[in-house]
Write a protein that holds these residues in place. Structure first.
Motif, PDB file in Angstrom:
ATOM      1  N   ASP A  45      47.065  41.414  36.738  1.00  0.00           N
ATOM      2  CA  ASP A  45      45.859  41.485  37.681  1.00  0.00           C
ATOM      3  C   ASP A  45      46.164  41.914  39.161  1.00  0.00           C
ATOM      4  N   VAL A  46      46.890  43.108  38.987  1.00  0.00           N
ATOM      5  CA  VAL A  46      47.173  43.790  40.405  1.00  0.00           C
ATOM      6  C   VAL A  46      46.259  44.348  41.183  1.00  0.00           C
ATOM      7  N   ASN A  47      46.225  44.312  42.295  1.00  0.00           N
ATOM      8  CA  ASN A  47      45.213  44.882  43.192  1.00  0.00           C
ATOM      9  C   ASN A  47      45.401  45.006  44.605  1.00  0.00           C
ATOM     10  N   LEU A  48      45.062  45.878  45.293  1.00  0.00           N
ATOM     11  CA  LEU A  48      45.028  45.821  46.764  1.00  0.00           C
ATOM     12  C   LEU A  48      43.966  45.328  47.185  1.00  0.00           C
ATOM     13  N   ILE A  49      44.170  44.576  48.447  1.00  0.00           N
ATOM     14  CA  ILE A  49      43.167  43.672  48.918  1.00  0.00           C
ATOM     15  C   ILE A  49      43.162  43.993  50.627  1.00  0.00           C
ATOM     16  N   ASP A  50      41.832  43.913  50.920  1.00  0.00           N
ATOM     17  CA  ASP A  50      41.827  43.982  52.599  1.00  0.00           C
ATOM     18  C   ASP A  50      42.257  42.529  53.147  1.00  0.00           C
ATOM     19  N   VAL A  51      43.122  42.817  54.192  1.00  0.00           N
ATOM     20  CA  VAL A  51      43.506  41.630  55.044  1.00  0.00           C
ATOM     21  C   VAL A  51      43.354  42.115  56.527  1.00  0.00           C
ATOM     22  N   THR A  52      43.315  41.041  57.356  1.00  0.00           N
ATOM     23  CA  THR A  52      43.145  41.190  58.818  1.00  0.00           C
ATOM     24  C   THR A  52      44.311  40.272  59.713  1.00  0.00           C
ATOM     25  N   ALA A  53      44.370  40.576  60.736  1.00  0.00           N
ATOM     26  CA  ALA A  53      45.100  39.669  61.573  1.00  0.00           C
ATOM     27  C   ALA A  53      44.282  38.659  62.338  1.00  0.00           C
ATOM     28  N   VAL A  54      44.773  37.351  62.386  1.00  0.00           N
ATOM     29  CA  VAL A  54      43.887  36.495  62.872  1.00  0.00           C
ATOM     30  C   VAL A  54      44.883  35.821  63.863  1.00  0.00           C
ATOM     31  N   ASP A  55      44.795  35.883  65.142  1.00  0.00           N
ATOM     32  CA  ASP A  55      45.760  35.135  65.923  1.00  0.00           C
ATOM     33  C   ASP A  55      47.297  35.531  65.566  1.00  0.00           C
ATOM     34  N   GLY A  56      47.342  36.646  65.134  1.00  0.00           N
ATOM     35  CA  GLY A  56      48.757  37.309  64.871  1.00  0.00           C
ATOM     36  C   GLY A  56      49.191  36.835  63.492  1.00  0.00           C
ATOM     37  N   LEU A  57      48.210  36.089  62.660  1.00  0.00           N
ATOM     38  CA  LEU A  57      48.626  35.641  61.330  1.00  0.00           C
ATOM     39  C   LEU A  57      47.948  36.607  60.299  1.00  0.00           C
ATOM     40  N   VAL A  58      48.670  36.957  59.103  1.00  0.00           N
ATOM     41  CA  VAL A  58      47.819  37.851  58.138  1.00  0.00           C
ATOM     42  C   VAL A  58      46.842  36.914  57.263  1.00  0.00           C
ATOM     43  N   GLU A  59      45.787  37.450  57.008  1.00  0.00           N
ATOM     44  CA  GLU A  59      44.750  36.587  56.408  1.00  0.00           C
ATOM     45  C   GLU A  59      43.876  37.581  55.687  1.00  0.00           C
ATOM     46  N   PRO A  60      43.800  37.130  54.245  1.00  0.00           N
ATOM     47  CA  PRO A  60      42.993  37.905  53.366  1.00  0.00           C
ATOM     48  C   PRO A  60      41.293  37.859  53.941  1.00  0.00           C
ATOM     49  N   VAL A  61      40.657  38.943  53.587  1.00  0.00           N
ATOM     50  CA  VAL A  61      39.306  39.237  54.154  1.00  0.00           C
ATOM     51  C   VAL A  61      38.141  38.311  53.315  1.00  0.00           C
ATOM     52  N   ARG A  62      38.299  38.591  51.742  1.00  0.00           N
ATOM     53  CA  ARG A  62      37.423  38.027  51.077  1.00  0.00           C
ATOM     54  C   ARG A  62      37.822  36.630  50.854  1.00  0.00           C
ATOM     55  N   LEU A  63      36.638  35.599  50.463  1.00  0.00           N
ATOM     56  CA  LEU A  63      36.858  34.318  50.151  1.00  0.00           C
ATOM     57  C   LEU A  63      37.851  34.144  48.933  1.00  0.00           C
ATOM     58  N   ARG A  64      37.602  34.828  47.862  1.00  0.00           N
ATOM     59  CA  ARG A  64      38.247  34.894  46.627  1.00  0.00           C
ATOM     60  C   ARG A  64      39.868  34.824  47.108  1.00  0.00           C
ATOM     61  N   GLU A  65      40.145  35.823  47.837  1.00  0.00           N
ATOM     62  CA  GLU A  65      41.495  36.031  48.114  1.00  0.00           C
ATOM     63  C   GLU A  65      42.270  34.658  49.006  1.00  0.00           C
ATOM     64  N   LYS A  66      41.111  34.410  50.058  1.00  0.00           N
ATOM     65  CA  LYS A  66      41.613  33.423  50.855  1.00  0.00           C
ATOM     66  C   LYS A  66      42.145  32.199  49.916  1.00  0.00           C
ATOM     67  N   ILE A  67      41.289  31.716  48.893  1.00  0.00           N
ATOM     68  CA  ILE A  67      41.468  30.585  48.094  1.00  0.00           C
ATOM     69  C   ILE A  67      42.777  30.853  47.349  1.00  0.00           C
ATOM     70  N   ARG A  68      42.941  32.205  46.695  1.00  0.00           N
ATOM     71  CA  ARG A  68      44.266  32.473  46.165  1.00  0.00           C
ATOM     72  C   ARG A  68      45.492  32.420  46.842  1.00  0.00           C
ATOM     73  N   ALA A  69      45.329  32.537  48.206  1.00  0.00           N
ATOM     74  CA  ALA A  69      46.312  32.370  49.167  1.00  0.00           C
ATOM     75  C   ALA A  69      46.660  31.152  49.580  1.00  0.00           C
TER      76      ALA A  69
END
Length: 101
Positions: free
Chosen positions: A56-80
């Motif tokens: 299940d290899v995928n490129l996902i969008d991330v953003t930096a929030v207060d200097g921390l890397v965070e996934p953009v989509r909810l699904r990826e936030k849960i996986r993280a």
């Protein structure tokens, strides 16, 4: 910004490509800032899947929030982070956040 994610074949844990291997914390992942870097990560993911390291290899969008890397989509936030019903277990119980590069 994008990172490469997958599930480790040996135990199913969500992982992110980092420094020539697979990290269990999204904040440690190599970040692609352009199309050439995305293509490089996709090739690495395809090779790792072909070698039965990950699925299940995928490129996902991330953003930096207060200097921390965070996934953009909810699904990826849960996986993280781990399970949403038990915050005392999973990655959210023990992971230290990593700063964005």
């Amino acid at each position: 910004m994008k990172v490469l994610t997958a599930n480790r074949l040996s135990d199913g844990i969500a992982v992110w490509y980092a420094d020539g291997g697979w990290a269990e914390i999204v904040g440690h992942a190599d970040i692609a800032h352009d199309k050439a870097a995305e293509d490089r990560l996709e090739a690495i993911g395809a090779a790792a899947a072909a070698n039965n390291e990950v699925v299940d290899v995928n490129l996902i969008d991330v953003t930096a929030v207060d200097g921390l890397v965070e996934p953009v989509r909810l699904r990826e936030k849960i996986r993280a982070a781990g399970p949403t019903i038990r915050t005392d277990i999973g990655k959210q119980a023990s992971a230290a956040p990593a700063r964005a590069a």
